[in-house]
Design an enzyme around this catalytic site. Sequence first.
Site, PDB file in Angstrom:
ATOM      1  N   CYS A   4       9.734 -46.934  30.939  1.00 45.34           N
ATOM      2  CA  CYS A   4      10.618 -47.555  31.175  1.00 45.34           C
ATOM      3  C   CYS A   4      11.496 -48.659  30.100  1.00 45.34           C
ATOM      4  O   CYS A   4      13.040 -48.710  29.467  1.00 45.34           O
ATOM      5  CB  CYS A   4      10.850 -48.471  32.777  1.00 45.34           C
ATOM      6  SG  CYS A   4      10.492 -47.618  34.056  1.00 45.34           S
ATOM      7  N   SER A  50      10.824 -50.767  27.098  1.00 46.80           N
ATOM      8  CA  SER A  50      10.372 -50.288  25.836  1.00 46.80           C
ATOM      9  C   SER A  50      11.766 -49.600  25.063  1.00 46.80           C
ATOM     10  O   SER A  50      12.037 -49.780  24.024  1.00 46.80           O
ATOM     11  CB  SER A  50       9.117 -50.225  24.869  1.00 46.80           C
ATOM     12  OG  SER A  50       8.125 -49.641  25.085  1.00 46.80           O
ATOM     13  N   ASP A  64       7.982 -55.070  35.036  1.00 49.69           N
ATOM     14  CA  ASP A  64       7.637 -53.990  35.400  1.00 49.69           C
ATOM     15  C   ASP A  64       7.893 -53.330  36.338  1.00 49.69           C
ATOM     16  O   ASP A  64       7.959 -53.743  37.502  1.00 49.69           O
ATOM     17  CB  ASP A  64       6.132 -53.827  35.569  1.00 49.69           C
ATOM     18  CG  ASP A  64       5.743 -51.827  34.983  1.00 49.69           C
ATOM     19  OD1 ASP A  64       6.947 -51.612  35.190  1.00 49.69           O
ATOM     20  OD2 ASP A  64       5.036 -51.753  34.689  1.00 49.69           O
TER      21      ASP A  64
END
Length: 164
Positions: A16, A18, A129
Site C-alpha cells: 500500500c 511504500s 495504514d
Amino acid sequence: MKTHVRILFVCLGNICRSPLAEGVFRRQVERAGLSSQIDIDSAGTGSWHVGEAPDTRMQATSSERGVDISQQQARQVTLADLARFDHIFVMDKDNLSDVLSLDPDGRHHHKVRLFREFDPEPGDYQVPDPYYGGADGFGLVFDIAERTASMILHRLVEEYGLRT
Ligand code: 4NP
C-alpha cells in the site's frame, strides 16, 4: 560524473503505502528530468505479501490520479538495502524500529528517516495504514505521498546539486 542517489521507501507490507510513495516520487523525478540520477525502490518490513502486486484498492486510487503502480512486486527489506541506499524513508514508527533493528551496529541508522518528517503538514509524523480502513484512507495516503515526496525531491536537488 553525474551524482547518483538511491532512495528506498519502506512500509509494513510493501503493498500500500511504500509502493505508492515509490510511484508518486518516480513521476515527480521523471517530470523533473532527473530519472538517470535518482534510483527509486520500495520494500516492506514483513514478508506476508512478498511477490504480490500492490493492493488493488491502492492501485485504483493511484491510477485514478495518473500513477500506475501495477507492475510493482512486494519484497522484504534487508540489511543489504541499508548499505546500498542513500536515504530510506519509512512510513511509521513501527517501520522505523523494525528497519533500525536490522542493523544492530547502527552503521546505517543515519540514513533512515520518517517519511513525514518532510511533510509540511506532518500530523503525528506517520502515514496512516489504509489496509484495514475505509476507501478514503487510500486518497489520504495519496495526498500525503504527493506533497511529502515533492519536499523530499526539492531537498535532494539542493543537497546533491542535481540538475538536468
Ligand atoms: P502497507 O499496508 O504496510 O502500507 O503495505 C499493509 C499491508 C498489509 C498488511 C498490513 C499493512 N498486512 O497485515 O498484511
